[in-house]
Design a protein around this motif. Sequence first.
Motif, PDB file in Angstrom:
ATOM      1  N   PRO A   1       0.800  -1.234   0.000  1.00  0.00           N
ATOM      2  CA  PRO A   1       0.000   0.000   0.000  1.00  0.00           C
ATOM      3  C   PRO A   1       0.830   1.281   0.000  1.00  0.00           C
ATOM      4  CG  PRO A   1      -0.860  -1.545   1.616  1.00  0.00           C
ATOM      5  CD  PRO A   1       0.401  -2.143   1.072  1.00  0.00           C
ATOM      6  N   GLU A   2       1.964   1.294   0.719  1.00  0.00           N
ATOM      7  CA  GLU A   2       2.778   2.510   0.736  1.00  0.00           C
ATOM      8  C   GLU A   2       3.400   2.788  -0.625  1.00  0.00           C
ATOM      9  OE1 GLU A   2       4.327   0.653   3.759  1.00  0.00           O
ATOM     10  OE2 GLU A   2       2.900   1.515   5.165  1.00  0.00           O
ATOM     11  N   ASN A   3       3.795   1.732  -1.333  1.00  0.00           N
ATOM     12  CA  ASN A   3       4.345   1.912  -2.677  1.00  0.00           C
ATOM     13  C   ASN A   3       3.268   2.439  -3.627  1.00  0.00           C
ATOM     14  OD1 ASN A   3       6.750   0.935  -1.751  1.00  0.00           O
ATOM     15  ND2 ASN A   3       6.427  -1.130  -2.547  1.00  0.00           N
ATOM     16  N   HIS A   4       2.090   1.882  -3.507  1.00  0.00           N
ATOM     17  CA  HIS A   4       0.979   2.319  -4.347  1.00  0.00           C
ATOM     18  C   HIS A   4       0.670   3.795  -4.085  1.00  0.00           C
ATOM     19  CE1 HIS A   4      -2.645   1.921  -6.720  1.00  0.00           C
ATOM     20  NE2 HIS A   4      -3.322   2.495  -5.741  1.00  0.00           N
ATOM     21  N   LEU A   5       0.657   4.189  -2.830  1.00  0.00           N
ATOM     22  CA  LEU A   5       0.375   5.576  -2.477  1.00  0.00           C
ATOM     23  C   LEU A   5       1.479   6.513  -2.991  1.00  0.00           C
ATOM     24  CD1 LEU A   5      -1.569   7.454  -1.017  1.00  0.00           C
ATOM     25  CD2 LEU A   5      -0.263   7.071   1.082  1.00  0.00           C
ATOM     26  N   ALA A   6       2.717   6.079  -2.892  1.00  0.00           N
ATOM     27  CA  ALA A   6       3.822   6.904  -3.378  1.00  0.00           C
ATOM     28  C   ALA A   6       3.725   7.099  -4.895  1.00  0.00           C
ATOM     29  CB  ALA A   6       5.160   6.266  -3.011  1.00  0.00           C
TER      30      ALA A   6
ATOM     31  N   HIS B   1       0.929   9.600  -5.627  1.00  0.00           N
ATOM     32  CA  HIS B   1       1.333  10.986  -5.377  1.00  0.00           C
ATOM     33  C   HIS B   1       2.258  11.505  -6.481  1.00  0.00           C
ATOM     34  CE1 HIS B   1      -0.631  11.694  -1.596  1.00  0.00           C
ATOM     35  NE2 HIS B   1      -0.100  10.593  -1.056  1.00  0.00           N
ATOM     36  N   ALA B   2       3.159  10.651  -6.950  1.00  0.00           N
ATOM     37  CA  ALA B   2       4.063  11.066  -8.020  1.00  0.00           C
ATOM     38  C   ALA B   2       3.288  11.342  -9.304  1.00  0.00           C
ATOM     39  CB  ALA B   2       5.119   9.984  -8.260  1.00  0.00           C
ATOM     40  N   ARG B   3       2.353  10.464  -9.645  1.00  0.00           N
ATOM     41  CA  ARG B   3       1.559  10.656 -10.863  1.00  0.00           C
ATOM     42  C   ARG B   3       0.662  11.897 -10.745  1.00  0.00           C
ATOM     43  NH1 ARG B   3       1.162  11.079 -15.953  1.00  0.00           N
ATOM     44  NH2 ARG B   3      -0.815  10.432 -16.844  1.00  0.00           N
ATOM     45  N   ALA B   4       0.096  12.128  -9.567  1.00  0.00           N
ATOM     46  CA  ALA B   4      -0.741  13.311  -9.359  1.00  0.00           C
ATOM     47  C   ALA B   4       0.080  14.589  -9.539  1.00  0.00           C
ATOM     48  CB  ALA B   4      -1.379  13.268  -7.982  1.00  0.00           C
ATOM     49  N   ALA B   5       1.310  14.591  -9.052  1.00  0.00           N
ATOM     50  CA  ALA B   5       2.176  15.763  -9.220  1.00  0.00           C
ATOM     51  C   ALA B   5       2.500  15.985 -10.695  1.00  0.00           C
ATOM     52  CB  ALA B   5       3.459  15.583  -8.410  1.00  0.00           C
ATOM     53  N   GLU B   6       2.739  14.897 -11.447  1.00  0.00           N
ATOM     54  CA  GLU B   6       3.003  15.023 -12.878  1.00  0.00           C
ATOM     55  C   GLU B   6       1.794  15.605 -13.610  1.00  0.00           C
ATOM     56  OE1 GLU B   6       4.016  11.158 -14.289  1.00  0.00           O
ATOM     57  OE2 GLU B   6       5.959  11.124 -13.291  1.00  0.00           O
ATOM     58  N   LEU B   7       0.608  15.124 -13.268  1.00  0.00           N
ATOM     59  CA  LEU B   7      -0.602  15.623 -13.923  1.00  0.00           C
ATOM     60  C   LEU B   7      -0.844  17.096 -13.602  1.00  0.00           C
ATOM     61  CD1 LEU B   7      -3.005  12.590 -13.456  1.00  0.00           C
ATOM     62  CD2 LEU B   7      -1.971  13.402 -15.577  1.00  0.00           C
ATOM     63  N   ARG B   8      -0.581  17.496 -12.368  1.00  0.00           N
ATOM     64  CA  ARG B   8      -0.735  18.910 -12.003  1.00  0.00           C
ATOM     65  C   ARG B   8       0.236  19.785 -12.793  1.00  0.00           C
ATOM     66  NH1 ARG B   8      -0.590  17.014  -6.678  1.00  0.00           N
ATOM     67  NH2 ARG B   8      -2.689  16.507  -6.002  1.00  0.00           N
ATOM     68  N   ALA B   9       1.474  19.307 -12.949  1.00  0.00           N
ATOM     69  CA  ALA B   9       2.469  20.063 -13.709  1.00  0.00           C
ATOM     70  C   ALA B   9       2.056  20.179 -15.178  1.00  0.00           C
ATOM     71  CB  ALA B   9       3.842  19.396 -13.600  1.00  0.00           C
ATOM     72  N   GLU B  10       1.529  19.091 -15.746  1.00  0.00           N
ATOM     73  CA  GLU B  10       1.058  19.145 -17.129  1.00  0.00           C
ATOM     74  C   GLU B  10      -0.114  20.108 -17.274  1.00  0.00           C
ATOM     75  OE1 GLU B  10       0.195  15.375 -18.935  1.00  0.00           O
ATOM     76  OE2 GLU B  10       2.053  14.489 -18.179  1.00  0.00           O
ATOM     77  N   ALA B  11      -1.025  20.106 -16.310  1.00  0.00           N
ATOM     78  CA  ALA B  11      -2.177  21.004 -16.362  1.00  0.00           C
ATOM     79  C   ALA B  11      -1.731  22.460 -16.270  1.00  0.00           C
ATOM     80  CB  ALA B  11      -3.159  20.671 -15.244  1.00  0.00           C
ATOM     81  N   ASP B  12      -0.776  22.743 -15.408  1.00  0.00           N
ATOM     82  CA  ASP B  12      -0.255  24.114 -15.293  1.00  0.00           C
ATOM     83  C   ASP B  12       0.414  24.554 -16.593  1.00  0.00           C
ATOM     84  OD1 ASP B  12      -1.178  24.367 -12.711  1.00  0.00           O
ATOM     85  OD2 ASP B  12       0.742  23.787 -11.798  1.00  0.00           O
ATOM     86  N   ALA B  13       1.189  23.666 -17.194  1.00  0.00           N
ATOM     87  CA  ALA B  13       1.853  24.001 -18.455  1.00  0.00           C
ATOM     88  C   ALA B  13       0.822  24.242 -19.549  1.00  0.00           C
ATOM     89  CB  ALA B  13       2.805  22.869 -18.859  1.00  0.00           C
ATOM     90  N   TYR B  14      -0.236  23.425 -19.573  1.00  0.00           N
ATOM     91  CA  TYR B  14      -1.280  23.610 -20.580  1.00  0.00           C
ATOM     92  C   TYR B  14      -1.985  24.949 -20.383  1.00  0.00           C
ATOM     93  CZ  TYR B  14      -5.495  22.982 -23.302  1.00  0.00           C
ATOM     94  OH  TYR B  14      -6.505  23.165 -24.193  1.00  0.00           O
ATOM     95  N   ARG B  15      -2.300  25.297 -19.131  1.00  0.00           N
ATOM     96  CA  ARG B  15      -2.968  26.573 -18.854  1.00  0.00           C
ATOM     97  C   ARG B  15      -2.107  27.751 -19.289  1.00  0.00           C
ATOM     98  NH1 ARG B  15      -3.611  24.853 -13.663  1.00  0.00           N
ATOM     99  NH2 ARG B  15      -5.289  23.358 -13.595  1.00  0.00           N
ATOM    100  N   LEU B  16      -0.811  27.686 -19.017  1.00  0.00           N
ATOM    101  CA  LEU B  16       0.080  28.769 -19.430  1.00  0.00           C
ATOM    102  C   LEU B  16       0.156  28.878 -20.956  1.00  0.00           C
ATOM    103  CD1 LEU B  16       3.008  28.365 -16.879  1.00  0.00           C
ATOM    104  CD2 LEU B  16       1.372  30.246 -17.017  1.00  0.00           C
ATOM    105  N   ALA B  17       0.243  27.741 -21.631  1.00  0.00           N
ATOM    106  CA  ALA B  17       0.309  27.757 -23.089  1.00  0.00           C
ATOM    107  C   ALA B  17      -0.998  28.275 -23.680  1.00  0.00           C
ATOM    108  CB  ALA B  17       0.610  26.352 -23.611  1.00  0.00           C
ATOM    109  N   ALA B  18      -2.127  27.873 -23.119  1.00  0.00           N
ATOM    110  CA  ALA B  18      -3.419  28.337 -23.624  1.00  0.00           C
ATOM    111  C   ALA B  18      -3.583  29.837 -23.402  1.00  0.00           C
ATOM    112  CB  ALA B  18      -4.553  27.572 -22.950  1.00  0.00           C
ATOM    113  N   ALA B  19      -3.119  30.339 -22.275  1.00  0.00           N
ATOM    114  CA  ALA B  19      -3.218  31.775 -21.999  1.00  0.00           C
ATOM    115  C   ALA B  19      -2.327  32.567 -22.954  1.00  0.00           C
ATOM    116  CB  ALA B  19      -2.829  32.062 -20.554  1.00  0.00           C
ATOM    117  N   ALA B  20      -1.197  32.004 -23.349  1.00  0.00           N
ATOM    118  CA  ALA B  20      -0.302  32.696 -24.281  1.00  0.00           C
ATOM    119  C   ALA B  20      -0.877  32.700 -25.694  1.00  0.00           C
ATOM    120  CB  ALA B  20       1.070  32.024 -24.279  1.00  0.00           C
TER     121      ALA B  20
END
Length: 65
Positions: free
Chosen positions: A3-8, A11-30
Amino acid sequence: MHPENHLALHHARAAELRAEADAYRLAAAARHPRRPRDLCTRLGWALVEVGLRLAAAPKAAAAIP
């Protein structure tokens, strides 16, 4: 999977998705600078209201003797 490995991994995948979403928002705003949508919306509805009044005016004028 432990379970701890699964949770880790989760969390890593969620951070990657958040970073991709932020990059997409910045590109769309530009790509598309924001315009005052509130003004456009209000103007559009005002034009609709004027059009409806003009369309209804002949019927109301014909009813008056």
